[in-house]
Design an enzyme around this catalytic site. Sequence first.
Site, PDB file in Angstrom:
ATOM      1  N   HIS A 180      59.614 -35.031 -46.578  1.00 39.33           N
ATOM      2  CA  HIS A 180      60.362 -33.842 -46.130  1.00 39.33           C
ATOM      3  C   HIS A 180      61.808 -33.868 -46.676  1.00 39.33           C
ATOM      4  CE1 HIS A 180      62.109 -30.940 -43.338  1.00 39.33           C
ATOM      5  NE2 HIS A 180      60.981 -30.788 -42.690  1.00 39.33           N
ATOM      6  N   GLU A 283      59.655 -29.893 -50.059  1.00 42.29           N
ATOM      7  CA  GLU A 283      58.904 -31.015 -49.502  1.00 42.29           C
ATOM      8  C   GLU A 283      57.563 -31.207 -50.197  1.00 42.29           C
ATOM      9  OE1 GLU A 283      60.506 -28.970 -45.494  1.00 42.29           O
ATOM     10  OE2 GLU A 283      58.699 -30.178 -45.270  1.00 42.29           O
TER      11      GLU A 283
HETATM   12  O1  TA6 Z   1      59.240 -28.378 -42.995  1.00 40.15           O
HETATM   13  C1  TA6 Z   1      59.724 -27.226 -42.353  1.00 40.15           C
HETATM   14  C2  TA6 Z   1      59.689 -27.469 -40.854  1.00 40.15           C
HETATM   15  O2  TA6 Z   1      58.383 -27.618 -40.392  1.00 40.15           O
HETATM   16  C3  TA6 Z   1      60.416 -26.321 -40.178  1.00 40.15           C
HETATM   17  O3  TA6 Z   1      59.514 -25.472 -39.504  1.00 40.15           O
HETATM   18  C4  TA6 Z   1      61.399 -27.021 -39.237  1.00 40.15           C
HETATM   19  O4  TA6 Z   1      60.803 -27.252 -37.997  1.00 40.15           O
HETATM   20  C5  TA6 Z   1      61.674 -28.288 -40.041  1.00 40.15           C
HETATM   21  O5  TA6 Z   1      60.393 -28.664 -40.527  1.00 40.15           O
HETATM   22  C6  TA6 Z   1      62.399 -29.376 -39.293  1.00 40.15           C
HETATM   23  O6  TA6 Z   1      61.546 -30.009 -38.408  1.00 40.15           O
HETATM   24  P1  TA6 Z   1      62.173 -31.153 -37.467  1.00 40.15           P
HETATM   25  O7  TA6 Z   1      61.053 -31.614 -36.613  1.00 40.15           O
HETATM   26  O8  TA6 Z   1      62.678 -32.236 -38.387  1.00 40.15           O
HETATM   27  O9  TA6 Z   1      63.314 -30.493 -36.739  1.00 40.15           O
END
Ligand code: TA6
Length: 312
Positions: A180, A283
């Site tokens: 991510h 990601e």
């Molecule tokens: O990868 C995108 C995502 O799924 C968004 O929807 C947002 O929730 C982001 O990840 C961050 O997630 P987190 O759990 O790290 O706050």
Amino acid sequence: MPDDRVTLPSERLTSAKQVDKLQAAFGLEGRLNFFVSELGGVVAKVTTEDSDALIALQGAQVLSWIPQGYRETLWLSPDARLGTGKAVRGGIPVCWPWFGAHPCTPSKPSHGVARTAVWDIAGSALTQDGVVIKFRLPDANDTATGLSARLEVTVGPDLGLALLTRNTGQQTVQLTQALHSYFLVGDIDDVSIAGLEGCAYIDALAEGLRRQQSGLITIGEEVDRIYQGVSRPVVIHDGRLRRRIEIENGGSQSCIVWNPWIAKSERLGDMGPQGYRAMVCVETANAGDDTVQLKAGAEHELRAKIGVKPML
Ligand code: TA6
């Protein structure tokens, strides 16, 4: 983040002792050192001719990667803290063994169990591609499904990550995951993303409606998209910092592009003032239609190779 070898309160003495053990077993003179970071946990500091990196044992999370001659590549929350039971926002969180909400049990943590677990070091080496550090998710963190995870990080002219999942159980298991990556950009208004033109994507902001990408991606509002059928490197053109960040994916045909923009940043609370203007997530994933059905005894590797070059 300075290497703060300070006298620690007793509750962190164990970390200091841990550092000595890690250094003796895996340290590489002048290349790989472990220390207790001011963020509150043990971090590996990698120094090479081509680039420097910081990797926290919590989550085996790359927190910083600075190629020679360039600024920091990764964005990190100003509120980042280790050892709080919360995932650190920024760097390259490992979302495993599910991406997003758990498919059956919504009460389970978003993006899986790996981000808050302290990984073991399983090895280190100097190779022609740079310094390699091998992390292993302790068995206690394996899900009931018997999945095991190892992450290999290579720090050199490029930054390489290889996340290997093995199904040690008796049943086929559904695996979704993501590296991510939070990339630092000069200003989001001066950013475009190439490599996803023509790809279909699931729009997480429109109840999962499927759309198709037309042309380059630019960001002027909250964006949360799971691109499918990804088959080419993805390139972030950062006009303000006059650089392009190239992401080559392996074992993956999906890629998430995310920027929380203003309102979601305020809800998240740890993006810092105007943080959304200085970052974009691209990601490398197995998500959406790119879910992996991992048979008993099988393994799957998710790879990302990140490089920085001058603007063309
Ligand atoms: O990868 C995108 C995502 O799924 C968004 O929807 C947002 O929730 C982001 O990840 C961050 O997630 P987190 O759990 O790290 O706050």
